[in-house]
Write an enzyme that holds these catalytic residues in place. Structure first.
Site, short mmCIF file in Angstrom:
data_model
loop_
_atom_site.label_atom_id
_atom_site.label_comp_id
_atom_site.label_asym_id
_atom_site.label_seq_id
_atom_site.Cartn_x
_atom_site.Cartn_y
_atom_site.Cartn_z
N HIS A 126 3.12 -13.00 -5.79
CA HIS A 126 4.56 -12.87 -6.05
C HIS A 126 5.17 -14.16 -6.63
O HIS A 126 6.31 -14.14 -7.10
CB HIS A 126 5.33 -12.52 -4.77
CG HIS A 126 5.03 -11.15 -4.25
ND1 HIS A 126 5.11 -10.01 -5.02
CD2 HIS A 126 4.64 -10.73 -3.01
CE1 HIS A 126 4.78 -8.95 -4.29
NE2 HIS A 126 4.49 -9.35 -3.07
N ASP A 163 -3.13 -4.93 -4.14
CA ASP A 163 -2.16 -5.09 -3.06
C ASP A 163 -1.11 -3.97 -3.18
O ASP A 163 -0.87 -3.47 -4.27
CB ASP A 163 -1.47 -6.45 -3.21
CG ASP A 163 -0.58 -6.83 -2.04
OD1 ASP A 163 -1.03 -7.63 -1.20
OD2 ASP A 163 0.55 -6.34 -1.96
N HIS A 165 1.95 -4.16 -3.02
CA HIS A 165 3.14 -4.62 -3.74
C HIS A 165 2.77 -5.01 -5.19
O HIS A 165 1.68 -5.52 -5.43
CB HIS A 165 3.74 -5.85 -3.05
CG HIS A 165 4.12 -5.62 -1.62
ND1 HIS A 165 3.29 -5.95 -0.57
CD2 HIS A 165 5.22 -5.06 -1.08
CE1 HIS A 165 3.89 -5.62 0.57
NE2 HIS A 165 5.05 -5.07 0.30
N ASP A 244 -2.60 -4.44 2.35
CA ASP A 244 -1.43 -3.91 3.04
C ASP A 244 -1.12 -2.47 2.65
O ASP A 244 -0.15 -1.88 3.12
CB ASP A 244 -0.20 -4.82 2.83
CG ASP A 244 -0.09 -5.35 1.41
OD1 ASP A 244 -0.87 -4.91 0.54
OD2 ASP A 244 0.76 -6.23 1.17
ZN LIG Z 1 1.54 -7.06 -0.40
#
Ligand SMILES: [Zn+2]
Length: 306
Positions: A126, A163, A165, A244
Site C-alpha cells: 500500500h 493479497d 486488498h 488475508d
Molecule cells: Zn491485505
C-alpha cells in the site's frame, strides 16, 4: 535447490499497539508452523540487510523518505496515516523489510536458491511513491523489482499480488513502466478503494466481489493473470503474498483456503520455470488470522517444493 527464507529479528520489534492486527505474533506464528510441520528442515535461512537510501529513492520521493527518517521516534509512537504508526524500532524494521526483497533478488539471481520468501514486516504494497498507507511504509516489492532491473539488467519482471486488498502502492510506482507487469487480485469494493478504474497497459487489476471463493479466484487468475504473464515471459516473478483473503481471516470477506494459495503458487512456479529459470521472490504482505496465516504460508512454500 531449496527455498531461501529471508528474515530479521528486528522486524519483530516494530509494534503499532496491542490491538493492531499487523503484529509481531504474525512472524512467530509462521515460524512456529514451519518448525512444527517439519518444513524448516529443508529451508535455508538468511539475515536481511538494510535497504540503502539509493534503493529507496528509486521508487520513493526524496521528500517522503526524508520525512520517514525525520519523524521516526526515539520514544513513544508516531502515526504516518490512520492505520500505520512507528515506534522506536519501526524505521529499522522497515529498512530490513525492504532490504530483504533486494537480497532475495540477489540470492535467486546468483542461483543460491531457486525461490525466496521474505518473512518480514512491515508489509509494503500500500505504500505509494510519496506516502505510507495501510500498515505499509516502504514498497518492498517495487524496490526489489527495480533492483532486479537496475542491478541485474533484467528487462521483464512480473509482480503478482494476491493479497485481498488492491496493491495500490505498487501500481502507483510501476504504472506505465513496460518492463514490469503488475497483476493484482482483490476484493472490490473495499479498502483502499482503488483498482477498478482503467489502468495502464502494464497493469492487470482483478476486482472480485465479497465472498469470492477458490473457484472464482482461480477462474479470474486463469482468465486475466496467467495468460498475461505467459505472454510477457518474465525473467523473474515477484509475489506480494498476502493471506488475508483466507476464509478464516475477518479482515476481509474472501473465502480462500490453503489449497487455493498452493494452487496459485504452483501456477506461478510453472510460469517461472518457462521463462525465469524458476526464479521467484515472494514477500509477505497481509494475513491476520494467525492460524490461517501460518497454515497458508506453509502451503505456499510447500507448493514450491512440488
Ligand atoms: Zn491485505
Amino acid at each position: 535447490m531449496t527455498i531461501g527464507i529471508i528474515s530479521r529479528q528486528e522486524c519483530r520489534l516494530h509494534e503499532m499497539g496491542a490491538y493492531h492486527p499487523e503484529q509481531p505474533a504474525r512472524l512467530d506464528a509462521i515460524n512456529d508452523r514451519l518448525i512444527a510441520g517439519g518444513l524448516d528442515m529443508v529451508l535455508r535461512h538468511f539475515e536481511a540487510p538494510k535497504v540503502s537510501r539509493e534503493q529507496l529513492l528509486v521508487v520513493h520521493d526524496r521528500i517522503y523518505v526524508d520525512q520517514v527518517f525525520d519523524v521516526a521516534p526515539e520514544e513513544g509512537m508516531v502515526w504516518l496515516d490512520g492505520d500505520t504508526s512507528m515506534n522506536p524500532h519501526s524505521l529499522e524494521a522497515a529498512l530490513y523489510a525492504a532490504g530483504a526483497g533486494v537480497y532475495a533478488v540477489d540470492l535467486v539471481m546468483q542461483q543460491e536458491v531457486r525461490q525466496a520468501f521474505c518473512l518480514v514486516r512491515p508489509p509494503g504494497h500500500h505504500a505509494e511513491r510519496g506516502r505510507a498507507m495501510g500498515f505499509c511504509i516502504f514498497s518492498n516489492v517495487a524496490i526489489a523489482a527495480y533492483h532486479a532491473i537496475n542491478h541485474w539488467d533484467l528487462e521483464r519482471v512480473a509482480i503478482v499480488d494476491f493479497d485481498v486488498h488492491h496493491g495500490n502502492g505498487t501500481e502507483d510506482i510501476v504504472s506505465g513502466d513496460q518492463r514490469i507487469l503488475f497483476c493484482s487480485s482483490f476484493q472490490h469494493p473495499f479498502y483502499p478503494g482503488t483498482g477498478s478504474d482503467t489502468a495502464a497497459a502494464n497493469v492487470v487489476n482483478m476486482p472480485l466481489p465479497a465472498l469470492t471463493d477458490g473457484a472464482a479466484f482461480r477462474e479470474a487468475m486463469l482468465q486475466h493473470c496467467i495468460p498475461r504473464i505467459e505472454a510477457f515471459a518474465p525473467q523473474l516473478i515477484l509475489i506480494s503474498a498476502g493471506f488475508d483473503g483466507h476464509r478464516a481471516d475477518d479482515m476481509a470477506q474472501f473465502n480462500l483456503l490453503e489449497f487455493d494459495y498452493a494452487w496459485v503458487t504452483r501456477q506461478l512456479a510453472q510460469l517461472a520455470s518457462i521463462s525465469a529459470e524458476g526464479r521467484i521472490v515472494s514477500c509477505l504482505e497481509g494475513g491476520y488470522n494467525l492460524h490461517a496465516l501460518a497454515r497458508s504460508v506453509e502451503a505456499h512454500l510447500r507448493a514450491f517444493l512440488d
